[in-house]
Design a protein around this motif. Structure first.
Motif, PDB file in Angstrom:
ATOM      1  N   SER A 190     -17.259  27.524  23.647  1.00 49.24           N
ATOM      2  CA  SER A 190     -18.171  26.416  23.368  1.00 49.24           C
ATOM      3  C   SER A 190     -18.496  25.660  24.658  1.00 49.24           C
ATOM      4  N   ILE A 191     -19.348  24.671  24.538  1.00 48.58           N
ATOM      5  CA  ILE A 191     -19.736  23.880  25.713  1.00 48.58           C
ATOM      6  C   ILE A 191     -18.616  22.958  26.191  1.00 48.58           C
ATOM      7  N   VAL A 192     -17.535  22.859  25.440  1.00 51.01           N
ATOM      8  CA  VAL A 192     -16.395  22.036  25.873  1.00 51.01           C
ATOM      9  C   VAL A 192     -15.209  22.876  26.328  1.00 51.01           C
ATOM     10  N   ASP A 193     -15.363  24.190  26.340  1.00 51.78           N
ATOM     11  CA  ASP A 193     -14.272  25.088  26.748  1.00 51.78           C
ATOM     12  C   ASP A 193     -14.009  24.923  28.249  1.00 51.78           C
ATOM     13  N   PRO A 194     -12.816  24.418  28.628  1.00 52.33           N
ATOM     14  CA  PRO A 194     -12.536  24.153  30.036  1.00 52.33           C
ATOM     15  C   PRO A 194     -11.916  25.337  30.780  1.00 52.33           C
ATOM     16  N   PHE A 195     -11.736  26.472  30.103  1.00 53.06           N
ATOM     17  CA  PHE A 195     -10.998  27.578  30.722  1.00 53.06           C
ATOM     18  C   PHE A 195     -11.616  28.012  32.049  1.00 53.06           C
ATOM     19  N   HIS A 196     -12.924  28.133  32.117  1.00 44.84           N
ATOM     20  CA  HIS A 196     -13.588  28.593  33.336  1.00 44.84           C
ATOM     21  C   HIS A 196     -14.190  27.456  34.166  1.00 44.84           C
ATOM     22  N   GLN A 197     -14.297  26.277  33.568  1.00 38.79           N
ATOM     23  CA  GLN A 197     -14.933  25.162  34.281  1.00 38.79           C
ATOM     24  C   GLN A 197     -14.131  23.876  34.068  1.00 38.79           C
ATOM     25  N   ASP A 198     -13.407  23.479  35.097  1.00 33.82           N
ATOM     26  CA  ASP A 198     -12.622  22.244  35.007  1.00 33.82           C
ATOM     27  C   ASP A 198     -13.505  21.031  34.752  1.00 33.82           C
ATOM     28  N   ALA A 199     -14.785  21.105  35.106  1.00 33.46           N
ATOM     29  CA  ALA A 199     -15.699  19.984  34.891  1.00 33.46           C
ATOM     30  C   ALA A 199     -15.847  19.642  33.406  1.00 33.46           C
ATOM     31  N   ARG A 200     -15.469  20.542  32.534  1.00 35.88           N
ATOM     32  CA  ARG A 200     -15.578  20.318  31.087  1.00 35.88           C
ATOM     33  C   ARG A 200     -14.350  19.637  30.491  1.00 35.88           C
ATOM     34  N   ILE A 201     -13.347  19.352  31.297  1.00 36.54           N
ATOM     35  CA  ILE A 201     -12.093  18.809  30.772  1.00 36.54           C
ATOM     36  C   ILE A 201     -12.310  17.502  30.023  1.00 36.54           C
ATOM     37  N   GLY A 202     -13.114  16.608  30.540  1.00 38.14           N
ATOM     38  CA  GLY A 202     -13.344  15.329  29.862  1.00 38.14           C
ATOM     39  C   GLY A 202     -13.903  15.522  28.465  1.00 38.14           C
ATOM     40  N   ASP A 203     -14.945  16.340  28.342  1.00 35.25           N
ATOM     41  CA  ASP A 203     -15.544  16.607  27.029  1.00 35.25           C
ATOM     42  C   ASP A 203     -14.564  17.352  26.129  1.00 35.25           C
ATOM     43  N   PHE A 204     -13.788  18.248  26.710  1.00 39.18           N
ATOM     44  CA  PHE A 204     -12.763  18.977  25.964  1.00 39.18           C
ATOM     45  C   PHE A 204     -11.751  18.008  25.359  1.00 39.18           C
ATOM     46  N   LEU A 205     -11.276  17.069  26.156  1.00 37.72           N
ATOM     47  CA  LEU A 205     -10.272  16.119  25.672  1.00 37.72           C
ATOM     48  C   LEU A 205     -10.819  15.243  24.548  1.00 37.72           C
ATOM     49  N   VAL A 206     -12.072  14.854  24.653  1.00 34.20           N
ATOM     50  CA  VAL A 206     -12.698  14.083  23.579  1.00 34.20           C
ATOM     51  C   VAL A 206     -12.746  14.935  22.310  1.00 34.20           C
ATOM     52  N   PHE A 207     -13.186  16.178  22.436  1.00 40.62           N
ATOM     53  CA  PHE A 207     -13.273  17.074  21.286  1.00 40.62           C
ATOM     54  C   PHE A 207     -11.904  17.284  20.649  1.00 40.62           C
ATOM     55  N   VAL A 208     -10.905  17.562  21.471  1.00 41.73           N
ATOM     56  CA  VAL A 208      -9.558  17.802  20.947  1.00 41.73           C
ATOM     57  C   VAL A 208      -9.034  16.553  20.241  1.00 41.73           C
ATOM     58  N   SER A 209      -9.203  15.394  20.848  1.00 39.41           N
ATOM     59  CA  SER A 209      -8.735  14.150  20.222  1.00 39.41           C
ATOM     60  C   SER A 209      -9.448  13.890  18.904  1.00 39.41           C
ATOM     61  N   ASP A 210     -10.757  14.110  18.877  1.00 40.37           N
ATOM     62  CA  ASP A 210     -11.542  13.871  17.667  1.00 40.37           C
ATOM     63  C   ASP A 210     -11.224  14.859  16.553  1.00 40.37           C
ATOM     64  N   ASN A 211     -10.783  16.055  16.909  1.00 43.68           N
ATOM     65  CA  ASN A 211     -10.594  17.109  15.917  1.00 43.68           C
ATOM     66  C   ASN A 211      -9.136  17.481  15.658  1.00 43.68           C
ATOM     67  N   TRP A 212      -8.202  16.848  16.329  1.00 45.19           N
ATOM     68  CA  TRP A 212      -6.792  17.202  16.218  1.00 45.19           C
ATOM     69  C   TRP A 212      -6.315  17.191  14.766  1.00 45.19           C
ATOM     70  N   ASP A 213      -6.655  16.148  14.036  1.00 45.46           N
ATOM     71  CA  ASP A 213      -6.192  16.013  12.658  1.00 45.46           C
ATOM     72  C   ASP A 213      -7.129  16.671  11.648  1.00 45.46           C
ATOM     73  N   GLU A 214      -8.304  17.068  12.098  1.00 44.36           N
ATOM     74  CA  GLU A 214      -9.295  17.682  11.207  1.00 44.36           C
ATOM     75  C   GLU A 214      -8.989  19.137  10.917  1.00 44.36           C
ATOM     76  N   VAL A 215      -8.417  19.807  11.887  1.00 48.70           N
ATOM     77  CA  VAL A 215      -8.116  21.229  11.739  1.00 48.70           C
ATOM     78  C   VAL A 215      -6.658  21.353  11.306  1.00 48.70           C
ATOM     79  N   ALA A 216      -6.426  22.077  10.263  1.00 50.77           N
ATOM     80  CA  ALA A 216      -5.064  22.203   9.723  1.00 50.77           C
ATOM     81  C   ALA A 216      -4.094  22.713  10.766  1.00 50.77           C
ATOM     82  N   ALA A 217      -2.952  22.072  10.827  1.00 53.32           N
ATOM     83  CA  ALA A 217      -1.904  22.473  11.786  1.00 53.32           C
ATOM     84  C   ALA A 217      -1.106  23.625  11.232  1.00 53.32           C
TER      85      ALA A 217
END
Length: 71
Positions: free
Chosen positions: A44-71
């Motif tokens: 996705s556009i927030v995948d930081p694996f190849h581009q460290d510049a995406r880390i900020g957007d990645f962290l927002v996505f992860v924080s927003d979706n942490w509890d939304e996706v079943a653990a």
């Protein structure tokens, strides 16, 4: 595990793994901790694996979706 614990693990792993960029570390640790959330990020556009510049957007996505996706 919560987001704060995930971030602590990322810091620990990154300090010990010198051959991974920070974005790779964030993604690889997420794959182990929350594989279902990592699959939402992968390629996705927030995948930081190849581009460290995406880390900020990645962290927002992860924080927003942490509890939304079943653990």
């Amino acid at each position: 595990m919560n987001v704060a614990e995930y971030l602590q693990i990322v810091r620990t792993v990154h300090a010990r793994t010198t051959d991974w960029r920070l974005g790779q570390t964030y993604f690889n640790v997420l794959t182990e901790a929350r594989p279902e959330l990592a699959e939402k990020v992968r390629g996705s556009i927030v995948d930081p694996f190849h581009q460290d510049a995406r880390i900020g957007d990645f962290l927002v996505f992860v924080s927003d979706n942490w509890d939304e996706v079943a653990a």
